[in-house]
Design an enzyme around this catalytic site. Structure first.
Site, PDB file in Angstrom:
ATOM      1  N   ASP A  50       0.835  -1.198   0.000  1.00  0.00           N
ATOM      2  CA  ASP A  50       0.000   0.000   0.000  1.00  0.00           C
ATOM      3  C   ASP A  50       0.872   1.251   0.000  1.00  0.00           C
ATOM      4  O   ASP A  50       0.569   2.246  -0.637  1.00  0.00           O
ATOM      5  CB  ASP A  50      -0.906   0.033   1.240  1.00  0.00           C
ATOM      6  CG  ASP A  50      -2.000  -1.023   1.145  1.00  0.00           C
ATOM      7  OD1 ASP A  50      -1.949  -1.840   0.199  1.00  0.00           O
ATOM      8  OD2 ASP A  50      -2.889  -1.020   2.018  1.00  0.00           O
ATOM      9  N   GLU A  52       3.916   1.693  -1.246  1.00  0.00           N
ATOM     10  CA  GLU A  52       4.488   1.985  -2.559  1.00  0.00           C
ATOM     11  C   GLU A  52       3.434   2.574  -3.485  1.00  0.00           C
ATOM     12  O   GLU A  52       3.695   3.506  -4.243  1.00  0.00           O
ATOM     13  CB  GLU A  52       5.037   0.696  -3.186  1.00  0.00           C
ATOM     14  CG  GLU A  52       6.376   0.282  -2.620  1.00  0.00           C
ATOM     15  CD  GLU A  52       6.733  -1.126  -3.084  1.00  0.00           C
ATOM     16  OE1 GLU A  52       7.358  -1.245  -4.145  1.00  0.00           O
ATOM     17  OE2 GLU A  52       6.351  -2.081  -2.391  1.00  0.00           O
ATOM     18  N   LEU A 100     -36.286  -8.393 -14.753  1.00  0.00           N
ATOM     19  CA  LEU A 100     -36.345  -9.845 -14.921  1.00  0.00           C
ATOM     20  C   LEU A 100     -37.619 -10.398 -14.317  1.00  0.00           C
ATOM     21  O   LEU A 100     -38.128  -9.885 -13.331  1.00  0.00           O
ATOM     22  CB  LEU A 100     -35.157 -10.502 -14.202  1.00  0.00           C
ATOM     23  CG  LEU A 100     -33.772 -10.263 -14.777  1.00  0.00           C
ATOM     24  CD1 LEU A 100     -32.709 -10.783 -13.830  1.00  0.00           C
ATOM     25  CD2 LEU A 100     -33.644 -10.944 -16.127  1.00  0.00           C
ATOM     26  N   LYS A 133     -27.460 -13.052  -7.968  1.00  0.00           N
ATOM     27  CA  LYS A 133     -28.199 -11.819  -8.220  1.00  0.00           C
ATOM     28  C   LYS A 133     -27.831 -10.822  -7.122  1.00  0.00           C
ATOM     29  O   LYS A 133     -28.274 -10.944  -5.986  1.00  0.00           O
ATOM     30  CB  LYS A 133     -29.698 -12.076  -8.229  1.00  0.00           C
ATOM     31  CG  LYS A 133     -30.502 -10.843  -8.593  1.00  0.00           C
ATOM     32  CD  LYS A 133     -31.938 -11.201  -8.896  1.00  0.00           C
ATOM     33  CE  LYS A 133     -32.749 -10.009  -9.345  1.00  0.00           C
ATOM     34  NZ  LYS A 133     -32.830  -8.953  -8.341  1.00  0.00           N
ATOM     35  N   GLU A 194     -23.826  -4.252 -11.648  1.00  0.00           N
ATOM     36  CA  GLU A 194     -24.425  -3.874 -10.379  1.00  0.00           C
ATOM     37  C   GLU A 194     -23.400  -3.132  -9.527  1.00  0.00           C
ATOM     38  O   GLU A 194     -22.309  -3.645  -9.276  1.00  0.00           O
ATOM     39  CB  GLU A 194     -24.869  -5.161  -9.664  1.00  0.00           C
ATOM     40  CG  GLU A 194     -25.927  -4.959  -8.631  1.00  0.00           C
ATOM     41  CD  GLU A 194     -27.349  -4.891  -9.209  1.00  0.00           C
ATOM     42  OE1 GLU A 194     -27.507  -4.839 -10.447  1.00  0.00           O
ATOM     43  OE2 GLU A 194     -28.279  -4.869  -8.397  1.00  0.00           O
ATOM     44  N   LYS A 334     -35.416 -16.406  -7.054  1.00  0.00           N
ATOM     45  CA  LYS A 334     -35.284 -15.677  -5.778  1.00  0.00           C
ATOM     46  C   LYS A 334     -35.102 -16.646  -4.616  1.00  0.00           C
ATOM     47  O   LYS A 334     -35.702 -17.720  -4.596  1.00  0.00           O
ATOM     48  CB  LYS A 334     -36.554 -14.831  -5.525  1.00  0.00           C
ATOM     49  CG  LYS A 334     -36.848 -13.831  -6.623  1.00  0.00           C
ATOM     50  CD  LYS A 334     -35.851 -12.712  -6.640  1.00  0.00           C
ATOM     51  CE  LYS A 334     -36.183 -11.705  -5.591  1.00  0.00           C
ATOM     52  NZ  LYS A 334     -36.551 -10.405  -6.102  1.00  0.00           N
ATOM     53  N   CYS A 446     -34.980   7.406  30.369  1.00  0.00           N
ATOM     54  CA  CYS A 446     -34.852   7.543  31.807  1.00  0.00           C
ATOM     55  C   CYS A 446     -33.843   8.671  32.032  1.00  0.00           C
ATOM     56  O   CYS A 446     -32.683   8.541  31.655  1.00  0.00           O
ATOM     57  CB  CYS A 446     -34.333   6.244  32.417  1.00  0.00           C
ATOM     58  SG  CYS A 446     -33.854   6.464  34.139  1.00  0.00           S
TER      59      CYS A 446
HETATM   60  S1  IVH Z   1     -29.021  -9.533 -15.987  1.00  0.00           S
HETATM   61  C1  IVH Z   1     -32.248  -7.958 -19.052  1.00  0.00           C
HETATM   62  N1  IVH Z   1     -27.424 -10.370 -14.118  1.00  0.00           N
HETATM   63  O1  IVH Z   1     -31.397  -7.742 -11.200  1.00  0.00           O
HETATM   64  C2  IVH Z   1     -31.988  -8.072 -17.613  1.00  0.00           C
HETATM   65  N2  IVH Z   1     -29.109  -8.791 -13.529  1.00  0.00           N
HETATM   66  O2  IVH Z   1     -34.398  -7.323 -12.627  1.00  0.00           O
HETATM   67  C3  IVH Z   1     -30.543  -8.052 -17.393  1.00  0.00           C
HETATM   68  N3  IVH Z   1     -29.057  -8.105 -11.189  1.00  0.00           N
HETATM   69  O3  IVH Z   1     -31.739  -4.606 -11.074  1.00  0.00           O
HETATM   70  C4  IVH Z   1     -30.233  -8.291 -15.998  1.00  0.00           C
HETATM   71  N4  IVH Z   1     -27.350  -9.333 -10.592  1.00  0.00           N
HETATM   72  O4  IVH Z   1     -29.286  -5.068 -11.806  1.00  0.00           O
HETATM   73  C5  IVH Z   1     -28.477  -9.580 -14.415  1.00  0.00           C
HETATM   74  N5  IVH Z   1     -25.921 -11.194 -12.583  1.00  0.00           N
HETATM   75  C6  IVH Z   1     -26.955 -10.395 -12.860  1.00  0.00           C
HETATM   76  C7  IVH Z   1     -27.586  -9.578 -11.902  1.00  0.00           C
HETATM   77  C8  IVH Z   1     -28.669  -8.785 -12.272  1.00  0.00           C
HETATM   78  C9  IVH Z   1     -28.247  -8.453 -10.180  1.00  0.00           C
HETATM   79  C10 IVH Z   1     -30.162  -7.126 -11.040  1.00  0.00           C
HETATM   80  C11 IVH Z   1     -30.182  -6.078 -12.097  1.00  0.00           C
HETATM   81  C12 IVH Z   1     -31.587  -5.574 -12.057  1.00  0.00           C
HETATM   82  C13 IVH Z   1     -32.327  -6.794 -11.641  1.00  0.00           C
HETATM   83  C14 IVH Z   1     -33.043  -7.361 -12.844  1.00  0.00           C
END
Ligand code: IVH
Length: 694
Positions: A50, A52, A100, A133, A194, A334, A446
């Site tokens: 760090d 350097e 999605l 995700k 993201e 999910k 209190c």
């Molecule tokens: S692909 C066409 N890959 O999920 C859709 N989305 O509803 C392309 N998200 O807020 C999304 N990780 O930012 C994709 N590995 C991932 C993801 C991802 C998180 C989020 C995305 C968006 C939501 C999609």
């Protein structure tokens, strides 16, 4: 390896290089720093220390300060944030950023595959990419000629907000694309991914906000969104944001045949790719990976809320195309919510170290996501009313993030009529003193400073991690000392002897000696730490540091807190507000506190100033400067440093504490405000003269 603090450049004494040699050196420095930042922030495999790295960075800043005309858009120096914006501009995505569809169980995933096969008229298994995700904020980064030129939030999918300066502060986002193994750097590339805040960064941020009396972020996602939507990118730069790339707007334009190759390609361009993204030969492999992620999600440094399943073959993706709001070729699987129902059997009221009364739900023990939960905080009276809870209710509970259990709501349909309302007690359950709830405050308190519960908590705080962190005196040990009556107040701590400790249950000679040595060492703790350890309301680590720097000793802080008069020396410090000042006056004004601090001093407790206190005779002592517009002959950072060495303070926004506005070229709205407030305005020449006189 956080970006280093910017110091006064050492060049003031060095010989001036020529423009050409500076240009050449800057090019080499940028390349080297970019290389090492990529090793560190993206690959997590640093090659230099760090120290350097900091040296290289500082040399870059020095040179750029002397040759501002040589600063480039992709210079690592551009990550520190720029002048605040009045508002964000809106920008259109060339291709909409879709959302999605969700799958909540295996069946939904099989149905997804069925739909794909029907659409493609395919009877062989399909291959997929399964990616975590991330629970952050979707953003788009636009690279033109390899250079990051714009960055947008997803917004409504069609229009987003331009947050370019903020995104540039994220160290794992390349400012310039690296040369990929396959082909040239694309002329135009829109990368999607993201932006997120890791859990630790989120906790730390909230901790600081709690100390500063600011509202807390509910979760890392909100914290990331709040940080990215700052109009002042220097604030964004101070938040440890990160970024994973997962796609592009037009994959067909790239030398990639699959999502797998696309991720690899994005990695080659310099992006961070999630290491848990997995190629899966069929849906069975997808479901296996989902189970692995669900099991390990809490071991990750960041929050994920599911897994995104994508058809791997990009040609198939293109054939599948999009529906109105989501692509046909991907779905979000999910994680099941970590929720359960149980009975709310009673309410306890616990007293914190500042006297706040927290209602705690007593629950029939229930397993939530592998952990048995029998208590959940209800925060305060309003929270109980808002949720409409009754004792005896069946309640829905969930574990937010991975830790704290919370009561979501009562299951009203299951009421029997035997439920009882919850009342805040009128008297402190520990000391019997009348409780009070101040106008405009959520907390019931209190007010008795001698309440034993408060004292216990305060003592545990003093020796604990957030306090002086005295080895061997964690919460458990302190509770024992309190129970045994060996410690009733702070001075008692400094009277403990090894023999008494060693005789206690669970202690031995060695541990007793160590603890006594640690207590002895704490007599000379840094003043800032000592102040924070006292647990004075509104005085956390940050404020304690400011106070320690300004006053240098407990005695002068106390004198300042008790000094009557119109010019409050406490609120005169930038960063110390009225609430904190009132709390200090209240604390140091209490005769029992004065007596206790006196006894501590008699026992040799003398907190040390961390740094030389600001000298009241410094030429600019008591003056608070604010900058607007850019200076022609020195950087803002250098100007700030020089002011500080002369005893001046630097403000980040306009307030009545500001005494001087330094006005460069193209001043902003601060100039109007300063004139309205009658604050002294200095142009660059006057300001330079002031610095030189000092
Ligand atoms: S692909 C066409 N890959 O999920 C859709 N989305 O509803 C392309 N998200 O807020 C999304 N990780 O930012 C994709 N590995 C991932 C993801 C991802 C998180 C989020 C995305 C968006 C939501 C999609």
């Amino acid at each position: 390896m956080p970006l280093p603090a910017i110091r006064v450049p050492a060049f003031m004494h060095a010989a001036m290089p020529t423009l050409d040699s500076a240009r050449e050196r800057l090019r080499a420095l940028r390349e080297e720093i970019t290389f090492h930042a990529h090793r560190y922030y993206v690959l997590d495999a640093p090659q230099i220390s760090d120290g350097e790295y900091d040296r290289l960075f500082r040399e870059l800043l020095d040179l750029e300060t002397r040759f501002p005309e040589l600063v480039t858009a992709d210079s690592p120096s551009q990550r520190v944030g720029g002048a605040p914006l009045p508002q964000f501009a809106t920008g259109e995505h060339r291709f909409p950023m879709l959302s999605l569809e969700n799958a909540f169980d295996e069946q939904d995933l099989h149905a997804f595959e069925e739909r794909l096969r029907r659409y493609l008229k395919a009877d062989r298994p399909l291959a997929y990419m399964a990616e975590p995700k991330l629970d952050g904020l979707a953003v788009e980064l636009i690279y033109e000629g390899g250079l990051l030129t714009r960055g947008l939030t997803r917004g409504d999918g069609r229009l987003g907000e331009e947050i370019t300066a903020n995104l540039k502060t994220i160290a794992s986002i390349p400012l310039r694309l690296r040369q990929p193994a396959a082909g040239p750097v694309p002329e135009l590339l829109e990368v999607r991914g993201e932006a997120y805040l890791a859990i630790q960064g989120f906790r730390k941020l909230n901790e600081t906000r709690r100390e500063e009396g600011e509202t807390l972020f509910a979760n890392p996602r909100n914290a990331a969104a709040g940080s990215l939507r700052q109009l002042d990118s220097q604030i964004t730069a101070s938040r440890p944001l990160d970024f994973f790339a997962y796609g592009v707007s037009e994959p067909e334009a790239l030398p990639c045949a699959s999502q797998y190759q696309l991720l690899k390609y994005l990695g080659d361009l310099g992006f961070k790719i999630n290491p848990l993204a997995k190629p899966c030969a069929d849906m069975t492999a997808v479901i296996n990976h989902f189970q692995v992620l669900a099991e390990h999600r809490h071991d990750l440094a960041y929050e994920i809320d599911g897994m995104v399943v994508k058809v791997d073959d990009l040609a198939l993706q293109q054939r599948l195309g999009n529906k109105a709001r989501s692509p046909r070729w991907a779905i979000a699987a999910k994680f099941p919510a970590i929720q359960a129902t149980t009975r709310l059997t009673d309410i306890l009221f616990s007293i914190g170290r500042t006297g706040a009364v927290t209602p705690v739900a007593v629950l029939a023990p229930v397993c939530v996501g592998g952990v048995t939960v029998s208590r959940a905080t209800l925060h305060n009276e309003d929270e109980i009313l808002r949720k409409g809870l009754l004792i005896g209710d069946t309640v829905l509970i969930q574990r937010a993030g991975d830790v704290i259990p919370e009561v979501v709501k009562p299951v009203v349909e299951q009421r029997t009529g035997n439920e009882r309302p919850i009342h805040m007690p009128a008297h402190c359950p520990e000391c019997g003193h009348d409780l009070v709830r101040a106008e405009g405050e959520a907390a019931t308190r209190c007010p008795n400073p001698h309440c034993p519960a408060q004292r216990h908590r305060a003592l545990c705080h003093f020796t604990g991690k957030a306090g002086l962190d005295i080895e061997g005196l964690g919460t458990k040990a302190m509770e024992q000392l309190l129970r045994e009556g060996l410690v009733r107040d702070l001075p008692d701590l400094y009277r403990l002897d090894p023999a008494t400790l060693a005789a206690l249950d669970g202690w031995g000679e060695k541990s007793a000696e160590n603890a006594i040595a640690a207590i002895a060492a704490s007599r000379e703790a840094p003043l800032a730490k000592f102040l924070a350890a006292l647990g004075i309301r509104f005085i956390g680590e940050v404020t304690a540091n400011l106070l320690a720097q300004r006053f240098g000793s407990l005695a002068s802080l106390m004198a300042a807190a008790l000094a009557a008069g119109d010019d409050d020396p406490l609120t005169a410090i930038e960063g110390v507000g009225e609430q904190a000042a009132a709390s200090l006056r209240h604390y140091f004004g209490d005769p029992s506190v004065q007596e206790m601090l006196g006894r501590l001093a008699d026992l040799g407790v003398r907190p040390l100033p961390a740094a030389a206190p600001a000298d009241a005779n410094s030429p600019l002592s008591g003056k608070v400067f604010l900058f607007t517009g850019s200076l022609a002959n020195l950087s803002r950072n250098e100007a700030k440093e020089r002011l500080k060495t002369l005893g001046g303070q630097v403000a980040s926004s306009m307030s009545r504490k500001v005494t001087h506005l330094v006005c460069g070229v193209k001043p902003g709205s601060k100039l109007d405000k300063a004139q309205a407030l009658g604050i002294t305005v200095l142009d660059e020449e006057q300001f330079t003269r002031l610095l030189n006189q000092g």
